[in-house]
Design a protein around this motif. Structure first.
Motif, PDB file in Angstrom:
ATOM      1  N   ARG A  21      34.848 -13.487 -49.415  1.00 64.61           N
ATOM      2  CA  ARG A  21      33.544 -13.824 -50.250  1.00 64.61           C
ATOM      3  C   ARG A  21      33.739 -14.849 -51.045  1.00 64.61           C
ATOM      4  O   ARG A  21      32.781 -15.657 -51.208  1.00 64.61           O
ATOM      5  CB  ARG A  21      33.563 -12.561 -51.222  1.00 64.61           C
ATOM      6  CG  ARG A  21      32.965 -11.329 -50.687  1.00 64.61           C
ATOM      7  CD  ARG A  21      32.977 -10.325 -51.895  1.00 64.61           C
ATOM      8  NE  ARG A  21      34.221  -9.868 -52.532  1.00 64.61           N
ATOM      9  CZ  ARG A  21      34.924  -8.940 -52.081  1.00 64.61           C
ATOM     10  NH1 ARG A  21      34.439  -8.236 -50.952  1.00 64.61           N
ATOM     11  NH2 ARG A  21      36.100  -8.440 -52.518  1.00 64.61           N
ATOM     12  N   LEU A  23      35.538 -17.845 -50.406  1.00 62.73           N
ATOM     13  CA  LEU A  23      35.409 -18.994 -49.632  1.00 62.73           C
ATOM     14  C   LEU A  23      33.920 -19.073 -49.298  1.00 62.73           C
ATOM     15  O   LEU A  23      33.134 -20.202 -49.484  1.00 62.73           O
ATOM     16  CB  LEU A  23      36.060 -18.823 -48.494  1.00 62.73           C
ATOM     17  CG  LEU A  23      36.464 -20.083 -47.726  1.00 62.73           C
ATOM     18  CD1 LEU A  23      37.169 -21.242 -48.695  1.00 62.73           C
ATOM     19  CD2 LEU A  23      37.472 -19.660 -46.537  1.00 62.73           C
ATOM     20  N   THR A  24      33.167 -18.058 -48.797  1.00 63.63           N
ATOM     21  CA  THR A  24      31.830 -18.049 -48.651  1.00 63.63           C
ATOM     22  C   THR A  24      31.104 -18.710 -49.510  1.00 63.63           C
ATOM     23  O   THR A  24      30.131 -19.673 -49.388  1.00 63.63           O
ATOM     24  CB  THR A  24      31.177 -16.799 -48.290  1.00 63.63           C
ATOM     25  OG1 THR A  24      32.043 -16.328 -47.124  1.00 63.63           O
ATOM     26  CG2 THR A  24      29.669 -17.060 -47.879  1.00 63.63           C
ATOM     27  N   LEU A  26      31.876 -21.073 -51.635  1.00 65.41           N
ATOM     28  CA  LEU A  26      31.837 -22.211 -51.792  1.00 65.41           C
ATOM     29  C   LEU A  26      30.989 -23.051 -50.688  1.00 65.41           C
ATOM     30  O   LEU A  26      30.279 -24.070 -50.910  1.00 65.41           O
ATOM     31  CB  LEU A  26      33.248 -22.889 -51.208  1.00 65.41           C
ATOM     32  CG  LEU A  26      34.133 -22.959 -52.547  1.00 65.41           C
ATOM     33  CD1 LEU A  26      35.675 -23.462 -52.152  1.00 65.41           C
ATOM     34  CD2 LEU A  26      33.765 -23.330 -53.745  1.00 65.41           C
ATOM     35  N   TYR A  27      31.215 -22.597 -49.441  1.00 66.96           N
ATOM     36  CA  TYR A  27      30.284 -23.366 -48.330  1.00 66.96           C
ATOM     37  C   TYR A  27      28.757 -23.038 -48.602  1.00 66.96           C
ATOM     38  O   TYR A  27      28.076 -23.750 -48.310  1.00 66.96           O
ATOM     39  CB  TYR A  27      30.513 -22.518 -47.014  1.00 66.96           C
ATOM     40  CG  TYR A  27      32.023 -23.077 -46.344  1.00 66.96           C
ATOM     41  CD1 TYR A  27      33.265 -22.536 -47.006  1.00 66.96           C
ATOM     42  CD2 TYR A  27      32.122 -24.098 -45.425  1.00 66.96           C
ATOM     43  CE1 TYR A  27      34.624 -23.029 -46.456  1.00 66.96           C
ATOM     44  CE2 TYR A  27      33.330 -24.655 -45.008  1.00 66.96           C
ATOM     45  CZ  TYR A  27      34.437 -23.816 -45.605  1.00 66.96           C
ATOM     46  OH  TYR A  27      35.623 -24.529 -45.074  1.00 66.96           O
TER      47      TYR A  27
ATOM     48  N   CYS B  13      35.960 -21.141 -42.982  1.00 70.59           N
ATOM     49  CA  CYS B  13      34.858 -20.124 -43.318  1.00 70.59           C
ATOM     50  C   CYS B  13      34.624 -19.375 -42.333  1.00 70.59           C
ATOM     51  O   CYS B  13      34.782 -17.807 -42.293  1.00 70.59           O
ATOM     52  CB  CYS B  13      33.738 -20.643 -44.322  1.00 70.59           C
ATOM     53  SG  CYS B  13      32.633 -19.103 -44.799  1.00 70.59           S
ATOM     54  N   LEU B  16      37.559 -17.140 -41.290  1.00 69.56           N
ATOM     55  CA  LEU B  16      37.853 -16.268 -42.064  1.00 69.56           C
ATOM     56  C   LEU B  16      37.104 -15.246 -42.218  1.00 69.56           C
ATOM     57  O   LEU B  16      37.272 -13.782 -42.180  1.00 69.56           O
ATOM     58  CB  LEU B  16      38.125 -16.984 -43.407  1.00 69.56           C
ATOM     59  CG  LEU B  16      39.225 -16.085 -44.414  1.00 69.56           C
ATOM     60  CD1 LEU B  16      40.433 -16.274 -43.991  1.00 69.56           C
ATOM     61  CD2 LEU B  16      38.859 -16.484 -45.798  1.00 69.56           C
ATOM     62  N   ARG B  17      35.755 -15.332 -41.810  1.00 73.93           N
ATOM     63  CA  ARG B  17      34.904 -14.408 -41.994  1.00 73.93           C
ATOM     64  C   ARG B  17      34.780 -13.662 -40.672  1.00 73.93           C
ATOM     65  O   ARG B  17      34.654 -12.394 -40.671  1.00 73.93           O
ATOM     66  CB  ARG B  17      33.261 -14.960 -42.015  1.00 73.93           C
ATOM     67  CG  ARG B  17      32.898 -15.452 -43.425  1.00 73.93           C
ATOM     68  CD  ARG B  17      31.580 -15.983 -43.491  1.00 73.93           C
ATOM     69  NE  ARG B  17      30.463 -15.140 -43.327  1.00 73.93           N
ATOM     70  CZ  ARG B  17      29.803 -14.177 -44.325  1.00 73.93           C
ATOM     71  NH1 ARG B  17      30.398 -14.663 -45.545  1.00 73.93           N
ATOM     72  NH2 ARG B  17      28.937 -13.758 -44.006  1.00 73.93           N
ATOM     73  N   LEU B  62      38.271  -8.248 -57.796  1.00 73.91           N
ATOM     74  CA  LEU B  62      37.669  -8.243 -56.506  1.00 73.91           C
ATOM     75  C   LEU B  62      36.988  -9.690 -55.935  1.00 73.91           C
ATOM     76  O   LEU B  62      36.437  -9.682 -54.805  1.00 73.91           O
ATOM     77  CB  LEU B  62      36.690  -6.961 -56.037  1.00 73.91           C
ATOM     78  CG  LEU B  62      37.503  -5.639 -56.452  1.00 73.91           C
ATOM     79  CD1 LEU B  62      36.683  -4.360 -56.113  1.00 73.91           C
ATOM     80  CD2 LEU B  62      38.712  -5.491 -55.551  1.00 73.91           C
ATOM     81  N   SER B  63      36.693 -10.515 -57.109  1.00 71.04           N
ATOM     82  CA  SER B  63      35.988 -11.607 -56.625  1.00 71.04           C
ATOM     83  C   SER B  63      34.673 -11.207 -56.153  1.00 71.04           C
ATOM     84  O   SER B  63      34.053 -11.740 -55.136  1.00 71.04           O
ATOM     85  CB  SER B  63      36.671 -12.535 -55.579  1.00 71.04           C
ATOM     86  OG  SER B  63      37.924 -13.106 -56.277  1.00 71.04           O
ATOM     87  N   VAL B 138      43.615 -18.535 -50.994  1.00 69.81           N
ATOM     88  CA  VAL B 138      42.381 -18.951 -50.514  1.00 69.81           C
ATOM     89  C   VAL B 138      41.362 -18.548 -51.903  1.00 69.81           C
ATOM     90  O   VAL B 138      40.596 -19.228 -52.396  1.00 69.81           O
ATOM     91  CB  VAL B 138      41.841 -18.319 -49.312  1.00 69.81           C
ATOM     92  CG1 VAL B 138      40.390 -18.561 -49.093  1.00 69.81           C
ATOM     93  CG2 VAL B 138      42.386 -18.950 -48.155  1.00 69.81           C
ATOM     94  N   THR B 139      41.524 -17.198 -52.142  1.00 73.97           N
ATOM     95  CA  THR B 139      40.799 -16.564 -53.226  1.00 73.97           C
ATOM     96  C   THR B 139      41.046 -17.507 -54.355  1.00 73.97           C
ATOM     97  O   THR B 139      40.012 -17.916 -55.054  1.00 73.97           O
ATOM     98  CB  THR B 139      40.896 -15.051 -53.520  1.00 73.97           C
ATOM     99  OG1 THR B 139      41.034 -14.404 -52.265  1.00 73.97           O
ATOM    100  CG2 THR B 139      40.263 -14.567 -54.526  1.00 73.97           C
ATOM    101  N   ALA B 142      39.438 -20.852 -54.184  1.00 81.99           N
ATOM    102  CA  ALA B 142      38.003 -21.091 -54.055  1.00 81.99           C
ATOM    103  C   ALA B 142      37.260 -20.513 -55.302  1.00 81.99           C
ATOM    104  O   ALA B 142      36.083 -20.680 -55.633  1.00 81.99           O
ATOM    105  CB  ALA B 142      37.548 -20.148 -52.744  1.00 81.99           C
TER     106      ALA B 142
END
Lengths: 144, 144
Positions: A21, A23-24, A26-27, B13, B16-17, B62-63, B138-139, B142
Motif C-alpha cells: 500500500r 509503495l503503491t 508513491l508510484y 512496486c 511487491l504487489r 496499517l498505513s 519499505v513501509t 515510502a
DNA sequence: CCCTTAAACATGTATATACATCTATCTAGG
DNA sequence: CCTAGATAGATGTATATACATGTTTAAGGG
C-alpha cells in the motif's frame, strides 16, 4: 508527539500488504498526471517486455487471476492503450500494446525511473537487489 | 512444458504487489473456512494488540487510508466482531474487539500460525527475519 | 462424427483500496 | 463568546482483486 513509529507486524502477509500500500502510493502519485495507476503501468510495461501474449499468460507472469486482468484490460482498452485479437485458439485473447499504449508507456517511464532511482538510493544497491530477490522468492514460494 | 518461471520484474512496486497477491492467496485460502479475509484478520489482530484505538490511529499503524478502513470496519461490525464508541473527542471513533471478535480471532490464529510456520520453514529463520525487516523498511521509506 | 472433459474468458458479486468532497467537531486567536 | 482553520470520519466514485458460475471452444476417446 512520539507518533508510534511503524513497527514490524507479526504477520508476514500484513507486513507485505502494508508495504505494498505504502509503495503503491508513491508510484501512483508520480504517475497520476498521466492518468495511470501503478497496476495499469505494470501491465503496459509487461506487454512491452513480452510482446503479444494471451491473457492467461500475462496473468501467470503477474500472478494475477485472469478474471482480474479482464477488468484492468477493459480500462486500458477504453483508453486505446492496448489492442486485442483472437488467437488461433479461439478461446484466447492475444494482447499487445497499441501505438498509443507505447506512447503512453514512453511518457510514463521517466517518472517511474525517478521513483525507482530514489528508492534505490534509499535502500542502497544491496538492499534493492535483496528486496527484489526476496519478494520474487515470496511469489515463487506462494505460487508452488 | 517449460512454463516461464516467475521472473523478477523491473519494477519494485510490481514485484511487491505480485508477491502480495500471491501471499494473500495463501492466507485467504487458510482463513476461508472461517469467513475471514486476510485484511480482516489483520485488523482483528491489530486491535487485539493495541486495545481500544481511534480509527485514524489504526490507519496509521496499517498505513491504510482511514476511509478505506471505514469500509472494512463496516464488515467487521456487521459480523459483530468489533465494537465502536465515540471518543471524548466526538469526531473520533474508538475501535475495539468485541467478545465475538476475540473468539473469532482465537479460532483464526491456529490456521494463521500454520501458514506462518510453513513459510518460515521455507525461507529459513534468516530469510524470514530479513523479509520482515525489509518490508518494514519499505513501509518506512515510502511513508516518510 | 459425437460426447465428455477441460481450458480460456466473461459476468455477477463481494471485498480492498484510495481520492474528492462533505459534515461535524475541535482548537486557537481575537 | 465567535470565528477561521484544521482534523476525524462518512459518502460517492473509480479501480484492484478474486471467486463462483456460465459460455465458447478445444482436445481426446469411442
Amino acid at each position: 508527539m512520539s507518533e508510534p513509529a511503524i513497527a514490524v507486524l507479526p504477520c508476514l502477509c500484513a507486513n507485505l500488504r502494508r508495504a505494498s500500500r505504502a509503495l503503491t502510493h508513491l508510484y501512483d502519485k508520480s504517475l497520476r498526471p498521466l492518468g495511470l495507476q501503478a497496476t495499469q503501468f505494470t501491465v503496459l510495461q509487461a506487454l512491452s517486455l513480452t510482446g503479444e501474449i494471451p491473457q492467461k499468460g500475462l496473468g501467470r507472469i503477474l500472478s494475477m487471476d485472469s478474471t482480474t486482468l479482464t477488468r484492468t484490460l477493459e480500462i486500458l482498452l477504453r483508453n486505446g492503450w492496448i489492442a486485442i485479437r483472437r488467437g488461433r485458439d479461439r478461446r484466447e485473447r492475444l494482447l499487445r500494446l497499441s501505438w498509443a499504449g507505447e506512447a503512453q508507456l514512453k511518457r510514463a517511464v521517466p517518472r517511474w525511473e525517478k521513483v525507482q532511482a530514489r528508492l534505490r538510493r534509499k535502500f542502497g544497491m544491496d538492499g534493492w537487489d535483496n528486496l527484489l530477490k526476496l519478494t520474487n522468492e515470496v511469489t515463487k514460494v506462494a505460487t508452488e
